[in-house]
Design a protein around this motif. Structure first.
Motif, PDB file in Angstrom:
ATOM      1  N   MET A   1       0.619  -1.193  -0.290  1.00  0.00           N
ATOM      2  CA  MET A   1       0.086  -0.146  -0.215  1.00  0.00           C
ATOM      3  C   MET A   1       1.053   1.445  -0.098  1.00  0.00           C
ATOM      4  SD  MET A   1      -3.115   1.020  -0.063  1.00  0.00           S
ATOM      5  CE  MET A   1      -4.021  -0.245   0.093  1.00  0.00           C
ATOM      6  N   ALA A   2       2.115   1.710   0.459  1.00  0.00           N
ATOM      7  CA  ALA A   2       2.476   2.711   0.876  1.00  0.00           C
ATOM      8  C   ALA A   2       3.758   2.837  -0.347  1.00  0.00           C
ATOM      9  CB  ALA A   2       3.771   2.142   1.478  1.00  0.00           C
ATOM     10  N   TRP A   3       3.777   1.531  -0.912  1.00  0.00           N
ATOM     11  CA  TRP A   3       4.333   1.663  -2.477  1.00  0.00           C
ATOM     12  C   TRP A   3       3.498   2.662  -3.656  1.00  0.00           C
ATOM     13  CZ3 TRP A   3       8.441   1.837  -4.993  1.00  0.00           C
ATOM     14  CH2 TRP A   3       9.903   1.387  -3.996  1.00  0.00           C
ATOM     15  N   GLY A   4       2.132   2.174  -3.334  1.00  0.00           N
ATOM     16  CA  GLY A   4       0.901   2.787  -4.468  1.00  0.00           C
ATOM     17  C   GLY A   4       0.669   4.345  -3.683  1.00  0.00           C
ATOM     18  N   LEU A   5       0.871   4.974  -2.247  1.00  0.00           N
ATOM     19  CA  LEU A   5       0.138   5.352  -1.954  1.00  0.00           C
ATOM     20  C   LEU A   5       1.523   6.698  -2.329  1.00  0.00           C
ATOM     21  CD1 LEU A   5      -1.770   5.166   0.706  1.00  0.00           C
ATOM     22  CD2 LEU A   5      -3.009   5.206  -1.550  1.00  0.00           C
ATOM     23  N   ARG A   6       2.454   6.184  -2.348  1.00  0.00           N
ATOM     24  CA  ARG A   6       3.155   7.179  -2.200  1.00  0.00           C
ATOM     25  C   ARG A   6       3.462   8.486  -4.006  1.00  0.00           C
ATOM     26  NH1 ARG A   6       8.947   3.948  -2.431  1.00  0.00           N
ATOM     27  NH2 ARG A   6       9.665   5.660  -1.586  1.00  0.00           N
ATOM     28  N   TYR A   7       2.706   7.361  -5.284  1.00  0.00           N
ATOM     29  CA  TYR A   7       2.853   7.912  -6.298  1.00  0.00           C
ATOM     30  C   TYR A   7       2.114   9.119  -6.411  1.00  0.00           C
ATOM     31  CZ  TYR A   7       6.730   4.591  -7.427  1.00  0.00           C
ATOM     32  OH  TYR A   7       7.452   4.235  -7.579  1.00  0.00           O
ATOM     33  N   PHE A   8       0.873   8.813  -6.130  1.00  0.00           N
ATOM     34  CA  PHE A   8       0.058   9.424  -5.440  1.00  0.00           C
ATOM     35  C   PHE A   8       0.875  11.506  -5.164  1.00  0.00           C
ATOM     36  CE2 PHE A   8      -2.734   5.975  -5.913  1.00  0.00           C
ATOM     37  CZ  PHE A   8      -3.292   5.887  -7.459  1.00  0.00           C
ATOM     38  N   ALA A   9       0.920  11.455  -4.184  1.00  0.00           N
ATOM     39  CA  ALA A   9       1.620  12.088  -2.820  1.00  0.00           C
ATOM     40  C   ALA A   9       2.953  12.626  -4.218  1.00  0.00           C
ATOM     41  CB  ALA A   9       2.238  11.472  -1.838  1.00  0.00           C
ATOM     42  N   PHE A  10       3.432  11.678  -4.715  1.00  0.00           N
ATOM     43  CA  PHE A  10       4.581  12.525  -5.793  1.00  0.00           C
ATOM     44  C   PHE A  10       3.755  13.387  -6.930  1.00  0.00           C
ATOM     45  CE2 PHE A  10       7.440   8.615  -4.796  1.00  0.00           C
ATOM     46  CZ  PHE A  10       8.221   9.812  -4.081  1.00  0.00           C
ATOM     47  N   GLY A  11       2.735  12.491  -7.086  1.00  0.00           N
ATOM     48  CA  GLY A  11       1.497  13.358  -8.881  1.00  0.00           C
ATOM     49  C   GLY A  11       1.384  14.940  -8.041  1.00  0.00           C
ATOM     50  N   ILE A  12       0.850  15.287  -6.665  1.00  0.00           N
ATOM     51  CA  ILE A  12       0.269  16.240  -6.452  1.00  0.00           C
ATOM     52  C   ILE A  12       1.044  17.464  -5.525  1.00  0.00           C
ATOM     53  CG2 ILE A  12      -1.062  17.304  -4.335  1.00  0.00           C
ATOM     54  CD1 ILE A  12      -2.511  13.961  -4.290  1.00  0.00           C
ATOM     55  N   GLY A  13       1.918  17.075  -4.938  1.00  0.00           N
ATOM     56  CA  GLY A  13       3.100  17.892  -4.400  1.00  0.00           C
ATOM     57  C   GLY A  13       3.921  18.043  -5.378  1.00  0.00           C
ATOM     58  N   ARG A  14       4.440  19.687  -4.367  1.00  0.00           N
ATOM     59  CA  ARG A  14       5.500  20.359  -5.808  1.00  0.00           C
ATOM     60  C   ARG A  14       6.283  21.714  -5.361  1.00  0.00           C
ATOM     61  NH1 ARG A  14       4.209  16.859  -8.744  1.00  0.00           N
ATOM     62  NH2 ARG A  14       3.974  16.473 -10.756  1.00  0.00           N
ATOM     63  N   PRO A  15       7.462  21.567  -5.357  1.00  0.00           N
ATOM     64  CA  PRO A  15       8.447  22.148  -4.531  1.00  0.00           C
ATOM     65  C   PRO A  15       7.730  23.826  -4.621  1.00  0.00           C
ATOM     66  CG  PRO A  15       9.764  21.438  -6.421  1.00  0.00           C
ATOM     67  CD  PRO A  15       8.076  21.174  -6.435  1.00  0.00           C
ATOM     68  N   GLY A  16       7.534  24.236  -2.886  1.00  0.00           N
ATOM     69  CA  GLY A  16       6.567  25.178  -2.734  1.00  0.00           C
ATOM     70  C   GLY A  16       4.506  24.903  -2.613  1.00  0.00           C
ATOM     71  N   GLU A  17       4.772  23.931  -3.354  1.00  0.00           N
ATOM     72  CA  GLU A  17       3.447  23.648  -3.264  1.00  0.00           C
ATOM     73  C   GLU A  17       3.013  22.898  -2.807  1.00  0.00           C
ATOM     74  OE1 GLU A  17      -0.737  23.878  -6.137  1.00  0.00           O
ATOM     75  OE2 GLU A  17       1.584  25.055  -7.387  1.00  0.00           O
ATOM     76  N   GLN A  18       2.655  22.217  -1.164  1.00  0.00           N
ATOM     77  CA  GLN A  18       1.924  20.481  -1.175  1.00  0.00           C
ATOM     78  C   GLN A  18       3.458  20.504  -0.993  1.00  0.00           C
ATOM     79  OE1 GLN A  18      -1.427  19.932  -3.047  1.00  0.00           O
ATOM     80  NE2 GLN A  18      -2.550  19.697  -0.962  1.00  0.00           N
ATOM     81  N   GLU A  19       4.098  20.697  -0.560  1.00  0.00           N
ATOM     82  CA  GLU A  19       5.682  20.126  -0.527  1.00  0.00           C
ATOM     83  C   GLU A  19       5.825  18.640   0.237  1.00  0.00           C
ATOM     84  OE1 GLU A  19      10.653  21.406  -0.521  1.00  0.00           O
ATOM     85  OE2 GLU A  19       9.554  23.034  -0.518  1.00  0.00           O
ATOM     86  N   TRP A  20       4.969  19.326   1.043  1.00  0.00           N
ATOM     87  CA  TRP A  20       5.461  17.954   2.237  1.00  0.00           C
ATOM     88  C   TRP A  20       4.698  16.647   1.888  1.00  0.00           C
ATOM     89  CZ3 TRP A  20       0.847  15.307   3.539  1.00  0.00           C
ATOM     90  CH2 TRP A  20      -0.055  15.491   3.286  1.00  0.00           C
ATOM     91  N   LEU A  21       4.141  17.117   0.546  1.00  0.00           N
ATOM     92  CA  LEU A  21       3.517  15.316  -0.091  1.00  0.00           C
ATOM     93  C   LEU A  21       5.153  14.215  -0.274  1.00  0.00           C
ATOM     94  CD1 LEU A  21       0.665  16.318  -1.568  1.00  0.00           C
ATOM     95  CD2 LEU A  21       0.473  14.453   0.097  1.00  0.00           C
ATOM     96  N   LEU A  22       5.834  15.583  -0.944  1.00  0.00           N
ATOM     97  CA  LEU A  22       7.047  14.933  -1.934  1.00  0.00           C
ATOM     98  C   LEU A  22       7.871  14.607  -0.468  1.00  0.00           C
ATOM     99  CD1 LEU A  22       8.608  17.733  -3.539  1.00  0.00           C
ATOM    100  CD2 LEU A  22       6.608  15.522  -5.263  1.00  0.00           C
ATOM    101  N   TYR A  23       7.764  14.689   0.444  1.00  0.00           N
ATOM    102  CA  TYR A  23       8.809  14.698   1.617  1.00  0.00           C
ATOM    103  C   TYR A  23       8.247  12.962   2.247  1.00  0.00           C
ATOM    104  CZ  TYR A  23      11.394  18.459   2.560  1.00  0.00           C
ATOM    105  OH  TYR A  23      12.367  19.944   1.953  1.00  0.00           O
ATOM    106  N   ALA A  24       6.219  13.357   2.567  1.00  0.00           N
ATOM    107  CA  ALA A  24       5.898  11.558   2.125  1.00  0.00           C
ATOM    108  C   ALA A  24       6.115  11.015   1.460  1.00  0.00           C
ATOM    109  CB  ALA A  24       4.383  12.338   3.028  1.00  0.00           C
ATOM    110  N   GLY A  25       6.342  11.520   0.378  1.00  0.00           N
ATOM    111  CA  GLY A  25       6.410   9.741  -0.586  1.00  0.00           C
ATOM    112  C   GLY A  25       7.540   9.140  -0.542  1.00  0.00           C
TER     113      GLY A  25
END
Length: 389
Positions: free
Chosen positions: A270-294
């Protein structure tokens, strides 16, 4: 003994991470290879995992000790990786990387078998040794950013010399007598057929094959993605995944006591799958925390699946079949699934190349995200509820 085995895994993962983290960035940005070509170069892992297990079984059957095979394989692999440093054409680069992986991929099952042979309590002791591979992976990632060489061939050269160091060290490892290696004839034996009649083992192999698809996207294209969207020091930030993986690996003896094997693998997938949705949404300066979470879920995504599977299989097969079993796990994890994953990843990236030279990363990450989540649900439903390590 634990110190010597820990150093073995430290050196092994230093060689692996020297090219695995940043090679996609170097090939895309500096050598201008296509996404498909990058995917095919990473797929040499899978070809090696498919071709070499029977060969390693044949060598083991002829009484070649594990430490001797480690030494010879790393010598040849190191020279092939050094050759990549001087190569700029796709055909030659592909050929040298294929030779390297044909030699290097078998060392994973050899190292695991050596650890399980020499450790008295593998389920408790192996995670404490395996964690040094993660430490090594993290250090290499940080150094890539510190020295600013993510789009340079220098890491490949360092990995080649590191493989030669590992080769020399291998000859001084404790003697590990050969056990029957992986071969298809062994898998046709009645005892092995009995093992694979168990639903749990079949479901595990299918899950490992499925997990190779999202992992191929991660290792081939995460670093190029982070650099393309303008995230500074991308390799060093990717090393955060290994930092948290250390904690996850150290906690695994506790995890094994508290949680069922079914739950461990489910959350890893499940972690493998969910991390990619985080990468798809997160961007530097805009919901950047999702990149770290992924990134930080790497420990759960990688360690929970691979280490748990190795220990599960080690406990499920008779001692004389452990080399065969570990070789089969390497085949399932790095073989057909990884080849398809690398091919799918390369084609997906090429298909989503935009006119300005950038990529539609949301469309790209959606593919491994859906595969990971689907694989997790399948495993949770299909794996026996009573299955334990």
């Amino acid at each position: 003994m634990r110190t010597r085995l820990s150093l073995l895994l430290f050196l092994q993962f230093a060689v692996w991470s020297s090219w695995l983290i940043n090679l996609g960035t170097y090939l895309l940005d500096s050598l201008h290879f296509t996404g498909f070509q990058v995917g095919m170069i990473y797929a040499t892992n899978a070809i090696a995992a498919t071709v070499t297990p029977p060969l390693m079984g044949w060598l083991a059957d002829r009484s070649y000790a594990s430490e001797r095979m480690m030494g010879v394989l790393n010598t040849i692999g190191g020279l092939a990786l050094i050759a990549c440093y001087f190569t700029t054409s796709f055909a030659w680069f592909y050929g040298w990387m294929l030779l390297f992986n044909l030699c290097f991929i078998p060392t994973f099952s050899l190292a695991a078998a050596m650890c399980f042979y020499h450790l008295e309590r593998p389920a408790q002791e192996y995670p404490l040794i395996r964690v040094w591979g993660t430490v090594s992976f993290m250090i290499v990632g940080v150094l890539l950013s510190v020295f600013g060489i993510e789009n340079s061939p220098v890491p490949v050269l360092c990995g080649g010399f590191g493989a030669l160091v590992l080769a020399g060290y291998s000859f001084f490892l404790p003697h590990t007598p050969p056990e029957p290696g992986f071969n298809w004839a062994t898998l046709r034996g009645e005892e092995v057929r009995g093992i694979f009649r168990e639903r749990g083992m079949v479901v595990l192999v299918i899950a490992l094959l499925a997990s190779c698809i999202p992992s191929a996207f991660y290792y081939s294209f995460l670093n190029p993605f982070l650099n393309e969207v303008g995230w500074t020091a991308a390799a060093a930030k990717m090393a955060l995944g290994q930092f948290f993986e250390i904690a996850v690996v150290l906690a695994m003896p506790f995890i094994f006591r508290r949680f069922r094997f079914r739950s461990i693998i489910f959350w890893g997938l499940m972690a493998w799958g969910l991390r990619y949705f985080a990468f798809g949404i997160g961007r530097p300066g805009e919901q950047e925390w999702l990149l770290y979470a992924g990134i930080v879920v790497q420990g759960v995504a990688f360690a929970w699946i691979i280490i748990a599977a190795q220990i599960y299989v080690n406990n499920r097969v008779p001692p004389y079949l452990r080399n065969t079993a570990q070789g089969f796990i390497s085949f399932a994890n790095l073989g057909l699934g990884a080849f398809l994953g690398s091919w799918i990843a390369g084609e997906t990236v090429s298909a989503n190349l935009l006119a300005d030279g950038s990529h539609d990363w949301w469309a790209i990450w959606r593919v491994p995200g859906l595969v990971g989540v689907t694989a997790a649900v399948f495993f949770y439903v299909a794996f026996p509820r009573s299955g334990r390590l």
